[in-house]
Design a protein around this motif. Sequence first.
Motif, short mmCIF file in Angstrom:
data_model
loop_
_atom_site.label_atom_id
_atom_site.label_comp_id
_atom_site.label_asym_id
_atom_site.label_seq_id
_atom_site.Cartn_x
_atom_site.Cartn_y
_atom_site.Cartn_z
N TYR A 41 0.15 2.42 -6.76
CA TYR A 41 -0.86 3.48 -6.70
C TYR A 41 -0.78 4.38 -7.93
CZ TYR A 41 -3.53 7.47 -4.97
OH TYR A 41 -4.45 8.49 -4.81
N LEU A 42 0.44 4.75 -8.33
CA LEU A 42 0.60 5.58 -9.52
C LEU A 42 0.09 4.86 -10.76
CD1 LEU A 42 1.74 8.07 -11.01
CD2 LEU A 42 3.97 6.91 -11.05
N CYS A 43 0.42 3.58 -10.89
CA CYS A 43 -0.03 2.82 -12.06
C CYS A 43 -1.55 2.68 -12.09
CB CYS A 43 0.63 1.44 -12.06
SG CYS A 43 2.39 1.47 -12.42
N ARG A 44 -2.15 2.52 -10.92
CA ARG A 44 -3.62 2.43 -10.88
C ARG A 44 -4.24 3.75 -11.31
NH1 ARG A 44 -6.96 -0.10 -5.87
NH2 ARG A 44 -5.90 -1.91 -6.75
N ARG A 45 -3.65 4.85 -10.87
CA ARG A 45 -4.21 6.16 -11.24
C ARG A 45 -4.14 6.38 -12.75
NH1 ARG A 45 -4.76 10.36 -7.94
NH2 ARG A 45 -6.05 10.96 -9.73
N LEU A 46 -3.11 5.84 -13.40
CA LEU A 46 -2.91 6.09 -14.83
C LEU A 46 -3.33 4.92 -15.70
CD1 LEU A 46 0.61 7.81 -14.70
CD2 LEU A 46 -1.62 8.91 -14.95
N THR A 47 -3.88 3.86 -15.09
CA THR A 47 -4.27 2.65 -15.82
C THR A 47 -3.08 2.11 -16.62
OG1 THR A 47 -6.41 3.75 -16.09
CG2 THR A 47 -6.17 1.64 -17.14
N VAL A 48 -1.95 2.03 -15.98
CA VAL A 48 -0.74 1.47 -16.57
C VAL A 48 -0.46 0.14 -15.88
CG1 VAL A 48 1.77 1.76 -16.82
CG2 VAL A 48 0.24 3.72 -17.15
N PRO A 49 -0.21 -0.93 -16.63
CA PRO A 49 0.12 -2.21 -15.98
C PRO A 49 1.36 -2.04 -15.08
CG PRO A 49 -0.32 -2.55 -18.31
CD PRO A 49 -0.29 -1.07 -18.10
N PRO A 50 1.32 -2.55 -13.86
CA PRO A 50 2.46 -2.38 -12.96
C PRO A 50 3.78 -2.89 -13.54
CG PRO A 50 0.55 -3.15 -11.73
CD PRO A 50 0.17 -3.18 -13.18
N ALA A 51 3.74 -3.94 -14.34
CA ALA A 51 4.98 -4.44 -14.95
C ALA A 51 5.60 -3.38 -15.84
CB ALA A 51 4.71 -5.72 -15.74
N GLU A 52 4.77 -2.68 -16.60
CA GLU A 52 5.30 -1.63 -17.46
C GLU A 52 5.80 -0.44 -16.64
OE1 GLU A 52 2.20 -2.58 -21.10
OE2 GLU A 52 2.80 -0.51 -20.71
N GLY A 53 5.07 -0.12 -15.58
CA GLY A 53 5.52 0.95 -14.70
C GLY A 53 6.86 0.63 -14.06
N LYS A 90 0.84 -1.19 0.00
CA LYS A 90 0.00 0.00 0.00
C LYS A 90 0.88 1.24 0.00
CE LYS A 90 -3.84 -2.35 0.39
NZ LYS A 90 -4.79 -2.43 -0.75
N PRO A 91 0.41 2.31 -0.62
CA PRO A 91 1.19 3.55 -0.59
C PRO A 91 1.13 4.18 0.79
CG PRO A 91 -0.92 3.94 -1.64
CD PRO A 91 -0.84 2.45 -1.39
N THR A 92 2.21 4.83 1.17
CA THR A 92 2.19 5.61 2.40
C THR A 92 1.43 6.90 2.17
OG1 THR A 92 4.23 6.79 1.89
CG2 THR A 92 4.44 4.65 3.01
N ASP A 93 1.10 7.59 3.23
CA ASP A 93 0.41 8.87 3.09
C ASP A 93 1.25 9.85 2.28
OD1 ASP A 93 -1.70 7.89 4.57
OD2 ASP A 93 -1.02 8.78 6.47
N GLU A 94 2.57 9.83 2.48
CA GLU A 94 3.45 10.72 1.72
C GLU A 94 3.40 10.40 0.24
OE1 GLU A 94 7.31 12.43 3.93
OE2 GLU A 94 7.31 10.25 3.71
N GLU A 95 3.45 9.12 -0.09
CA GLU A 95 3.43 8.73 -1.50
C GLU A 95 2.10 9.07 -2.15
OE1 GLU A 95 6.45 4.88 -1.29
OE2 GLU A 95 4.34 4.65 -0.76
N ARG A 96 1.03 8.83 -1.43
CA ARG A 96 -0.29 9.16 -1.97
C ARG A 96 -0.41 10.67 -2.20
NH1 ARG A 96 -5.41 6.62 -1.90
NH2 ARG A 96 -4.53 4.84 -0.77
N ALA A 97 0.09 11.45 -1.25
CA ALA A 97 0.02 12.90 -1.38
C ALA A 97 0.86 13.39 -2.56
CB ALA A 97 0.50 13.57 -0.09
N ALA A 98 2.01 12.77 -2.79
CA ALA A 98 2.87 13.17 -3.90
C ALA A 98 2.19 12.92 -5.24
CB ALA A 98 4.20 12.42 -3.83
N VAL A 99 1.56 11.76 -5.40
CA VAL A 99 0.88 11.44 -6.65
C VAL A 99 -0.37 12.30 -6.83
CG1 VAL A 99 -0.35 9.62 -7.91
CG2 VAL A 99 1.78 9.09 -6.69
N ASP A 100 -1.12 12.48 -5.76
CA ASP A 100 -2.35 13.28 -5.86
C ASP A 100 -2.05 14.75 -6.15
OD1 ASP A 100 -3.71 10.98 -5.34
OD2 ASP A 100 -4.27 11.48 -3.27
N ALA A 101 -0.89 15.24 -5.69
CA ALA A 101 -0.53 16.62 -6.00
C ALA A 101 -0.32 16.81 -7.49
CB ALA A 101 0.74 17.01 -5.23
#
Length: 673
Positions: free
Chosen positions: A77-89, A9-20
């Motif tokens: 989390y970033l890959c889910r937001r962008l609909t990118v397969p995690p392997a490609e990410g 799971k993403p940490t709060d910091e990681e989630r905040a960085a992506v959401d920004a």
Amino acid sequence: MDLRFGDSKPTDEERAAVDALLGPPESAWEGADDRTDTDLRWARGGREARERRDLLLPGLHALNDRVGWISEGGLDYLCRRLTVPPAEGYGVATFYAMFAVKTRPATVVHVCTDLACAARGSAQVCAELERDVGPAGSAGSGAVWQPSPCLGLCERAPAALAIRAGETPRATVVAPATAEAVADAASAPHGAAAEPPAVAAVPQAGADGPYPPPATRAGTDDKAAAADPGPDAGQRPENSVHTGPHANPAARPRSSAPRDTSAPLAVGNGLVLLRRVGVVDPGSLDDYRAHGGYAALRRAFALGPAGVIREVTEAGLVGRGGAAFPTGRKWSATAQQPDHPHYLVCNADESEPGTFKDRVLMEGDPYALIEAMTVAGYATGAHRGYLYLRGEYPRALRRLRTAIDRARARGFLGKDVMGQGFAFDIEIRRGAGAYICGEETAIFNSIEGRRGEPRSKPPFPVEKGLFGKPTAVNNVETLVNVLPILIEGAQAYARTGTDTSTGTKLFCVSGTVARPGVYELPFGATLRELLELAGPPETLRAVLLGGAAGGFVRPDELDVPLTFEGTRAAGTTLGSGVVLVLDEGVELPRILLRIAEFFRDESCGQCVPCRVGTVRQEEALHRLKDRTGAAAAGDIALLREVGQAMRDASICGLGQTAWNAVESAIDRLGAFK
């Protein structure tokens, strides 16, 4: 089969960085905590989400900048937001040297060990760090140091760059670097200044004296600067181009302050590309305009797109990145494509070891690049430009962001540029430490959120480039040359230089010289004349022209004219303008081995000739470094065979030129005899 990260799971910091960067998730499908009834009925995303794939690289930067590395949870989390397969990410994240997918401290110190720094003692710095701090890669005191390829700080070699992750990322330049200064930068508290004077030695004034405080300068944007000056406002850049003994004394006032020997030199009676560097405040749009800024764009609008292309073609401008392709032909081919939209890409990823001229232009005269990109967009029918910037250039990034924001606020970018009905805007995309991304099609893949691997050609970029659309790609120096062409006229511009190499050229002089820096000279000057300005060593061993992909010149060949055709006739290359000077104290076999290590590290691995050939080349040079004569004959023969295979069969210029410097050292300098 796709890569899965399980329960990470993403940490709060990681989630905040992506959401920004992307904004908060709109549904549980994008990573929202709460799943609504609507989410259970239908999934949003699809094509709309996939079209945001180009935000993958900025998203990786956001994670890396915030916590110092990219965890499985953050990447998922970033890959889910962008609909990118995690392997490609994961494949993209592991492609770039500046990213890490394993835990590491928030502070990473990159110590350059490339050619210019190797010639100035980087090996000693690394040895002292290993003794005093610990082995490379070992974490201690909340920081880690690691060897790095060229940082583009060759005029102040040896150099290091400390990057500290956090809510407000910090970057500290350490140059010239010592083990003590590097250790101080690594252990500086998180709240310390981005560039502590004791470490980075960023001057408050250049050779011409200090800037007036921003608040005393007239103009709308300077009032904004006074309210929010930022980290660089009111300071001379560390790369100030100052007068020096060979410049036009009337060009700039002299002061009694001692000369800053770390600053690049611009010489000649008529500076063209560097005439504003060290003279104008790089954060002030009004200062730029007071020194002739935006006169070229006004003339471009008067000429029309076809007229601009005609002027650039008649001026004889060719690419300054090394390929020397005619700029007018490239722009004309892009403008004529019926497919739309068209794009413009500025290649500011100068990663060739020994190259730093584009950094000097971007840090000292950022508005010139913005104006030049706008002219290029107008001529080629592009309404959007991407500026692909080296990840190792934090100061250039700050200054370009400031300049773009102020240009947009004043109507020099946006939907109606200068009231002429032309829409154009610029977006900066940061690289992350990949030499291969300097190749024009690898840039496209990197911007699009894919691994920065070159594409097969044809189709060529003018037909199908970025996002599959017609694209013009030019580097910084090429674009900035367009401004004097439009202001002076094509015929006046072409009178400087030679018939086939017109205008002036920026040369990056480094190594064992008294005055390293950027020199601006007309095409046709000789290498001997350039070295006399820079202060050659007493015992010259060789000069490497064109960087790691270039070739060596002997001391008895210094009268070669510095033109594309002159260096070609002499059996070497001008390349991007690298002039690395080596004296007799430099161990040539070690330099050749470093070149081979560089190409092995930087090969993208896409094609077999380069992927395997660069490894075999390095292995042979490891064996050769202590061999000469008959004992070396077998490995030299192997090097020739491998080098020819790379040159003939590699998909891009990296593999095609990986053998150049080694071959010239063997044939011209008698290496390993």
